[in-house]
Design a protein around this motif. Structure first.
Motif, PDB file in Angstrom:
ATOM      1  N   SER A  51       0.821  18.343  12.751  1.00  0.00           N
ATOM      2  CA  SER A  51       0.773  18.862  11.465  1.00  0.00           C
ATOM      3  C   SER A  51      -0.573  19.144  10.768  1.00  0.00           C
ATOM      4  CB  SER A  51       1.577  17.654  10.504  1.00  0.00           C
ATOM      5  OG  SER A  51       0.811  16.489  10.649  1.00  0.00           O
ATOM      6  N   HIS A  52      -1.587  19.018  11.475  1.00  0.00           N
ATOM      7  CA  HIS A  52      -3.023  19.017  10.989  1.00  0.00           C
ATOM      8  C   HIS A  52      -3.270  17.982   9.813  1.00  0.00           C
ATOM      9  CE1 HIS A  52      -3.778  21.599  14.057  1.00  0.00           C
ATOM     10  NE2 HIS A  52      -2.696  22.468  13.902  1.00  0.00           N
ATOM     11  N   THR A  53      -2.825  17.076   9.785  1.00  0.00           N
ATOM     12  CA  THR A  53      -2.800  16.138   8.616  1.00  0.00           C
ATOM     13  C   THR A  53      -3.618  14.732   8.948  1.00  0.00           C
ATOM     14  OG1 THR A  53      -0.739  15.226   8.656  1.00  0.00           O
ATOM     15  CG2 THR A  53      -0.904  17.152   7.353  1.00  0.00           C
ATOM     16  N   LEU A  54      -4.395  14.194   7.943  1.00  0.00           N
ATOM     17  CA  LEU A  54      -4.871  12.850   7.984  1.00  0.00           C
ATOM     18  C   LEU A  54      -4.141  11.781   7.196  1.00  0.00           C
ATOM     19  CD1 LEU A  54      -7.419  14.934   8.228  1.00  0.00           C
ATOM     20  CD2 LEU A  54      -8.705  13.117   8.455  1.00  0.00           C
ATOM     21  N   GLN A  55      -4.147  10.638   7.550  1.00  0.00           N
ATOM     22  CA  GLN A  55      -3.346   9.705   6.872  1.00  0.00           C
ATOM     23  C   GLN A  55      -4.181   8.991   5.980  1.00  0.00           C
ATOM     24  OE1 GLN A  55      -1.665   5.501   8.323  1.00  0.00           O
ATOM     25  NE2 GLN A  55       0.147   7.091   8.785  1.00  0.00           N
ATOM     26  N   LEU A  56      -3.788   8.804   4.657  1.00  0.00           N
ATOM     27  CA  LEU A  56      -4.363   8.100   3.547  1.00  0.00           C
ATOM     28  C   LEU A  56      -3.837   6.889   3.359  1.00  0.00           C
ATOM     29  CD1 LEU A  56      -6.939   8.819   1.540  1.00  0.00           C
ATOM     30  CD2 LEU A  56      -5.231   9.848   0.064  1.00  0.00           C
TER      31      LEU A  56
ATOM     32  N   ARG B  48      -8.207  -0.163  -2.998  1.00  0.00           N
ATOM     33  CA  ARG B  48      -9.038   0.454  -1.758  1.00  0.00           C
ATOM     34  C   ARG B  48      -8.449   1.531  -1.365  1.00  0.00           C
ATOM     35  NH1 ARG B  48      -9.862  -0.618   4.141  1.00  0.00           N
ATOM     36  NH2 ARG B  48      -7.759  -1.389   4.037  1.00  0.00           N
ATOM     37  N   VAL B  49      -9.313   2.643  -0.995  1.00  0.00           N
ATOM     38  CA  VAL B  49      -8.810   3.935  -0.417  1.00  0.00           C
ATOM     39  C   VAL B  49      -9.202   3.886   1.077  1.00  0.00           C
ATOM     40  CG1 VAL B  49      -8.675   6.378  -0.466  1.00  0.00           C
ATOM     41  CG2 VAL B  49      -8.856   4.828  -2.643  1.00  0.00           C
ATOM     42  N   GLN B  50      -8.501   4.305   2.082  1.00  0.00           N
ATOM     43  CA  GLN B  50      -8.721   4.283   3.311  1.00  0.00           C
ATOM     44  C   GLN B  50      -8.606   5.398   3.876  1.00  0.00           C
ATOM     45  OE1 GLN B  50      -7.217   1.122   5.918  1.00  0.00           O
ATOM     46  NE2 GLN B  50      -8.469   1.741   7.780  1.00  0.00           N
ATOM     47  N   GLN B  51      -8.931   6.249   4.641  1.00  0.00           N
ATOM     48  CA  GLN B  51      -8.916   7.384   5.274  1.00  0.00           C
ATOM     49  C   GLN B  51      -8.812   7.329   6.922  1.00  0.00           C
ATOM     50  OE1 GLN B  51      -9.832  11.218   3.475  1.00  0.00           O
ATOM     51  NE2 GLN B  51     -10.494  11.894   5.522  1.00  0.00           N
ATOM     52  N   LEU B  52      -7.908   7.479   7.472  1.00  0.00           N
ATOM     53  CA  LEU B  52      -8.036   7.346   8.976  1.00  0.00           C
ATOM     54  C   LEU B  52      -8.812   8.446   9.651  1.00  0.00           C
ATOM     55  CD1 LEU B  52      -4.561   5.761   9.857  1.00  0.00           C
ATOM     56  CD2 LEU B  52      -6.468   4.745   9.279  1.00  0.00           C
ATOM     57  N   PRO B  53      -9.611   8.106  10.640  1.00  0.00           N
ATOM     58  CA  PRO B  53     -10.534   9.193  11.265  1.00  0.00           C
ATOM     59  C   PRO B  53      -9.776   9.824  12.556  1.00  0.00           C
ATOM     60  CG  PRO B  53     -10.812   7.090  12.190  1.00  0.00           C
ATOM     61  CD  PRO B  53      -9.810   6.826  11.238  1.00  0.00           C
ATOM     62  N   ILE B  54      -8.428  10.127  12.258  1.00  0.00           N
ATOM     63  CA  ILE B  54      -7.543  10.665  13.182  1.00  0.00           C
ATOM     64  C   ILE B  54      -6.647  11.952  12.698  1.00  0.00           C
ATOM     65  CG2 ILE B  54      -5.826  10.504  15.020  1.00  0.00           C
ATOM     66  CD1 ILE B  54      -6.756   7.556  15.457  1.00  0.00           C
ATOM     67  N   VAL B  55      -6.705  12.925  13.130  1.00  0.00           N
ATOM     68  CA  VAL B  55      -5.881  14.069  12.809  1.00  0.00           C
ATOM     69  C   VAL B  55      -4.710  14.314  13.702  1.00  0.00           C
ATOM     70  CG1 VAL B  55      -5.864  16.440  12.125  1.00  0.00           C
ATOM     71  CG2 VAL B  55      -7.907  15.087  11.740  1.00  0.00           C
ATOM     72  N   ASP B  56      -3.446  14.461  13.036  1.00  0.00           N
ATOM     73  CA  ASP B  56      -2.320  14.648  13.595  1.00  0.00           C
ATOM     74  C   ASP B  56      -2.403  15.980  14.262  1.00  0.00           C
ATOM     75  OD1 ASP B  56       0.690  15.620  13.599  1.00  0.00           O
ATOM     76  OD2 ASP B  56       0.511  13.511  14.258  1.00  0.00           O
ATOM     77  N   ALA B  57      -2.204  16.197  15.572  1.00  0.00           N
ATOM     78  CA  ALA B  57      -2.252  17.416  16.273  1.00  0.00           C
ATOM     79  C   ALA B  57      -1.149  18.563  15.645  1.00  0.00           C
ATOM     80  CB  ALA B  57      -2.395  17.264  17.607  1.00  0.00           C
TER      81      ALA B  57
ATOM     82  N   ARG C 255       0.947  -1.201  -0.009  1.00  0.00           N
ATOM     83  CA  ARG C 255      -0.125  -0.100   0.059  1.00  0.00           C
ATOM     84  C   ARG C 255       0.838   1.232   0.050  1.00  0.00           C
ATOM     85  NH1 ARG C 255      -2.014  -0.537   5.974  1.00  0.00           N
ATOM     86  NH2 ARG C 255      -0.264   0.224   7.244  1.00  0.00           N
ATOM     87  N   VAL C 256       0.098   2.362  -0.267  1.00  0.00           N
ATOM     88  CA  VAL C 256       0.905   3.671  -0.208  1.00  0.00           C
ATOM     89  C   VAL C 256       0.211   4.440   0.807  1.00  0.00           C
ATOM     90  CG1 VAL C 256       1.538   5.852  -1.525  1.00  0.00           C
ATOM     91  CG2 VAL C 256       1.709   3.538  -2.674  1.00  0.00           C
ATOM     92  N   THR C 257       0.950   5.098   1.619  1.00  0.00           N
ATOM     93  CA  THR C 257       0.653   5.840   2.875  1.00  0.00           C
ATOM     94  C   THR C 257       1.027   7.364   2.603  1.00  0.00           C
ATOM     95  OG1 THR C 257       0.785   4.077   4.156  1.00  0.00           O
ATOM     96  CG2 THR C 257       0.564   6.387   5.277  1.00  0.00           C
ATOM     97  N   ALA C 258       0.024   8.493   2.649  1.00  0.00           N
ATOM     98  CA  ALA C 258       0.303   9.709   2.400  1.00  0.00           C
ATOM     99  C   ALA C 258      -0.435  10.529   3.517  1.00  0.00           C
ATOM    100  CB  ALA C 258       0.159  10.158   0.932  1.00  0.00           C
ATOM    101  N   ASN C 259       0.244  11.784   3.760  1.00  0.00           N
ATOM    102  CA  ASN C 259      -0.545  12.579   4.792  1.00  0.00           C
ATOM    103  C   ASN C 259      -1.337  13.761   3.857  1.00  0.00           C
ATOM    104  OD1 ASN C 259       0.251  11.334   7.254  1.00  0.00           O
ATOM    105  ND2 ASN C 259       2.330  12.230   7.003  1.00  0.00           N
ATOM    106  N   VAL C 260      -2.672  13.810   4.091  1.00  0.00           N
ATOM    107  CA  VAL C 260      -3.451  14.966   3.467  1.00  0.00           C
ATOM    108  C   VAL C 260      -3.620  15.745   4.443  1.00  0.00           C
ATOM    109  CG1 VAL C 260      -5.494  15.071   2.272  1.00  0.00           C
ATOM    110  CG2 VAL C 260      -4.429  12.868   2.081  1.00  0.00           C
ATOM    111  N   PRO C 261      -3.432  17.322   3.945  1.00  0.00           N
ATOM    112  CA  PRO C 261      -4.020  18.361   4.726  1.00  0.00           C
ATOM    113  C   PRO C 261      -5.333  18.369   4.994  1.00  0.00           C
ATOM    114  CG  PRO C 261      -2.457  19.113   2.898  1.00  0.00           C
ATOM    115  CD  PRO C 261      -2.757  17.683   2.813  1.00  0.00           C
ATOM    116  N   GLN C 262      -5.522  18.813   6.293  1.00  0.00           N
ATOM    117  CA  GLN C 262      -6.816  18.747   6.662  1.00  0.00           C
ATOM    118  C   GLN C 262      -7.935  19.752   6.140  1.00  0.00           C
ATOM    119  OE1 GLN C 262      -7.384  19.765  10.737  1.00  0.00           O
ATOM    120  NE2 GLN C 262      -9.475  20.022  10.910  1.00  0.00           N
TER     121      GLN C 262
END
Length: 356
Positions: A256-261, A245-254, A210-217
């Motif tokens: 960097s304010h990003t979500l893991q995709l 399959r695309v999964q967006q974790l429901p937790i925001v990093d405090a 899989r590929v993991t990236a951090n998406v801005p909030q």
């Protein structure tokens, strides 16, 4: 009679002519001086919403296991090296098991002795039962024989359990692969001392990546409603890859304010390994909400580790400003920070540097 008092004397005339000549030469020189060339500039505009925005990502394995030692001992056998493909249950290495085997042998001997005692107690209890039926012994003697038999039986069970523990611990000295995979890392060599908790080998499953990236909030909400993003792995044949399959974790990093995709790749993808750099391309509709400005590559000034642009102030004077650059698209480069839409930049950094 007329007087010549208003006329200049012959001594004064050369000075007057010299002054007029100097003024004429200065004016001619000013007229002949070339005007300073106008500085070419560009007003920064927002990037087109049709362009997709890219995010940096990394390739990961869905199953990656760090096999650690459970017992202490020297590594006496090493059967694999980094990069080898292994099967589930295959022996990877062995730890010195002499102490564990001796402990298992001792437990087995004690279990055999307990079994013999149990047989003797069982026969004695049967004789006591026959004697009690013939009224040769009392009920108390029969109860004592039954208690002795049950105590011996409990000792046998305890010895058998101890024997199972010893055999299980002796199995810890053999390190096996948990599943079919590839040896990613082998931080030990033959003869090293294994301690409980020390990492011995890392194995991953190459068939599920899989590929993991951090998406801005700020753009995460638009991503959920848009089309699926695409994945690009530089150096890998095949171009753009569609995730299964695309999964967006429901937790925001405090911080960097990003979500893991997380984007699962197709099974058994050839050429991709964990740790490779990947680029995640978001849909164009998502990029329009937070598009970064783009400037010509020739306008960028690079000095050592600094990247900057000459930005014109209100009086048109160029000032060098440090910026953070992003993806390069042809002759344009994305500016992630340090530049706002509507500002003017100098297109010729060399000419702007000469203006003081």
């Amino acid at each position: 009679m007329k007087t010549n008092a208003s006329r200049p004397s012959p001594l004064q005339r050369p000075r007057r002519w010299l002054l007029l000549a100097s003024l004429s030469i200065g004016a001619a020189a000013a007229d002949a001086a070339p005007a300073a060339p106008a500085l070419r500039s560009l007003t920064v505009a927002a990037a087109s919403g049709r362009q997709a925005q890219s995010l940096d990502g990394v390739v990961e394995a869905l199953r990656q296991t760090v096999v650690a030692a459970q017992v202490a001992g020297a590594i006496v056998q090493l059967d694999v090296k980094a990069g080898d493909r292994v099967k589930a249950g295959q022996v990877l290495m062995r730890i010195d098991a002499r102490a564990a085997e001796q402990a298992a042998n001792a437990s087995e001997a004690q279990a055999q002795a307990a079994r013999a005692s149990l047989q003797l107690a069982s026969r004695e209890f049967e004789r006591q039962q026959l004697l009690h039926k013939q009224h040769y012994i009392s009920q108390a003697a029969l109860d004592q024989a039954e208690a002795q038999y049950k105590a011996t039986q409990a000792q046998v069970n305890a010895q058998l359990a101890q024997l199972a523990v010893a055999r299980t611990q002796s199995g810890f000295n053999t390190v096996r692969s948990p599943y079919d995979g590839v040896v990613a890392e082998l931080p030990v060599t033959l003869g090293d001392m294994a301690m409980p908790g020390r990492a011995l080998v890392t194995v991953y499953d190459p068939s599920a990546l899989r590929v993991t990236a951090n998406v801005p909030q700020s753009i995460a909400a638009g991503l959920a409603a848009g089309s699926a993003p695409m994945v690009e792995i530089p150096g890998l044949a095949g171009g753009m890859l569609a995730p299964t399959r695309v999964q967006q974790l429901p937790i925001v990093d405090a911080s960097s304010h990003t979500l893991q995709l997380r984007l699962d790749l197709a099974p058994k993808l050839t050429g991709a390994v964990p740790g490779m750099f990947a680029r995640v391309w978001l849909p164009g509709s998502v990029a329009a909400a937070a598009a970064s400005p783009a400037v010509p590559r020739t306008a960028v000034v690079r000095r050592a580790e600094l990247s900057g642009l000459y930005v014109l102030d209100g009086q048109g004077k160029p000032l060098l400003r440090q910026v953070r650059l992003g993806a390069v698209r042809g002759e344009q480069v994305e500016v992630l920070s340090g530049l706002s839409v509507g500002e003017k930049i100098a297109l010729d950094p060399q000419a702007a540097a000469r203006i003081r």
